[in-house]
Design an enzyme around this catalytic site. Structure first.
Site, PDB file in Angstrom:
ATOM      1  N   GLU A  43       0.848  -1.186   0.000  1.00 13.58           N
ATOM      2  CA  GLU A  43       0.000   0.000   0.000  1.00 13.58           C
ATOM      3  C   GLU A  43       0.887   1.240   0.000  1.00 13.58           C
ATOM      4  O   GLU A  43       1.746   1.397   0.873  1.00 13.58           O
ATOM      5  CB  GLU A  43      -0.910   0.015   1.235  1.00 13.58           C
ATOM      6  CG  GLU A  43      -1.986  -1.048   1.212  1.00 13.58           C
ATOM      7  CD  GLU A  43      -2.923  -0.968   2.395  1.00 13.58           C
ATOM      8  OE1 GLU A  43      -3.895  -1.750   2.411  1.00 13.58           O
ATOM      9  OE2 GLU A  43      -2.696  -0.139   3.311  1.00 13.58           O
ATOM     10  N   GLU A  54      -5.320   8.905  10.287  1.00 14.25           N
ATOM     11  CA  GLU A  54      -3.949   8.555  10.598  1.00 14.25           C
ATOM     12  C   GLU A  54      -3.519   9.072  11.968  1.00 14.25           C
ATOM     13  O   GLU A  54      -3.903  10.165  12.394  1.00 14.25           O
ATOM     14  CB  GLU A  54      -3.004   9.118   9.530  1.00 14.25           C
ATOM     15  CG  GLU A  54      -3.454   8.906   8.098  1.00 14.25           C
ATOM     16  CD  GLU A  54      -3.621   7.450   7.705  1.00 14.25           C
ATOM     17  OE1 GLU A  54      -3.273   6.551   8.489  1.00 14.25           O
ATOM     18  OE2 GLU A  54      -4.126   7.201   6.606  1.00 14.25           O
TER      19      GLU A  54
END
Length: 276
Positions: A43, A54
């Site tokens: 990824e 995140e």
């Protein structure tokens, strides 16, 4: 569409790095090191200025990549420059996808991604209820669309994801944002049980740090593990210490190998050849 093949024969190791962190050339070396270490899918984060899913580790990586000049077009160049033989997935936020190109909508981005060799997309901020246009574009250009399923994702929202997911499903092991942890959440087994009827590989992420973590996750029923922050930490430490790119790449390769071997230990025992 064919990311499922990465999970066909054995538990898969799916690492994440932010493309361009801390520099374009260093990042190329680091992604290639992950492939040498045993990655089955990689990824690649396309940096976005407001990465809501995140934690601090990956937020800092995204800042470094943006400061080094990473943009969507530069990202596509990056993918073309990589020398790896594993499937690549772009992880980014929907605004970048929607606004790319001369006309609004996801089609230009998906077309370009397919042209440079991206095989799938992960879009953390795109709910299943609004994914129709992106799913249509992915179908047109042969990309998989991976959804992130949180421990709290249930009911109609879960069913809508099931209708549109392909490649693999990203199973969020715990609530919160990304980040390496010392322990793996026990909610993983429950999350996997809720998805047992889904005819798509289940890869678990969020918090996996060691080979032992990977072993435990696969033993709980996962088809693979997704690891980001533990790898980004290695990049950040090397950058902060001024270490040579080759040395950091070696550490990433070793950590990748540890995580892949842990995933394999958690899978079903392989048949031993008959002695003659």
């Amino acid at each position: 569409m064919g990311l499922e093949r990465a999970f066909a024969d054995e538990p898969a190791f799916v690492p994440y790095l932010a493309a361009g962190d801390p520099s374009y050339e260093a990042s190329l070396a680091y992604v290639e090191a992950l492939a040498r270490g045993g990655a089955d899918v990689i990824e690649l984060g396309l940096p976005f200025s407001e990465p809501i899913a995140e934690g601090k580790t990956i937020q800092n990586a995204i800042v470094r990549a943006l400061e080094a000049g990473m943009t969507p077009d530069r990202f596509f160049e990056f993918v073309e420059d990589l020398d790896v033989d594993v499937p690549l997935v772009c992880m980014t936020y929907y605004n970048l996808i929607y606004q790319y190109g001369e006309s609004e909508g996801p089609r230009p981005f998906v077309e370009k991604a397919a042209a440079v060799g991206i095989e799938g997309l992960v879009v953390p901020d795109l709910p299943g209820e609004e994914a129709g246009p992106l799913r249509t574009a992915c179908d047109e250009f042969g990309l998989d669309l991976v959804f992130i399923v949180a421990p709290t994702t249930r009911g109609d929202r879960l069913e809508r994801m099931l209708e549109q997911v392909s490649g693999y499903v990203y199973v969020q092991a715990r609530l919160g944002v990304t980040g390496a942890r010392e322990n793996v959440d026990d909610a993983t087994e429950e999350s996997l049980a809720r998805l047992s009827d889904w005819n798509v590989p289940k890869a678990v992420g969020f918090g996996i740090k060691t080979g032992d973590h990977a072993e435990r996750i696969v033993s709980a029923g996962a088809d693979g593990v997704i690891v980001g922050s533990a790898l980004v930490d290695i990049v950040a430490e090397g950058h902060e210490n001024g270490d040579a790119v080759g040395a950091v790449a070696d550490r990433l390769e070793a950590k990748a190998r540890e995580l892949k071997e842990g995933a394999l230990r958690g899978g079903p025992e392989q048949p031993q050849p008959e002695r003659t």
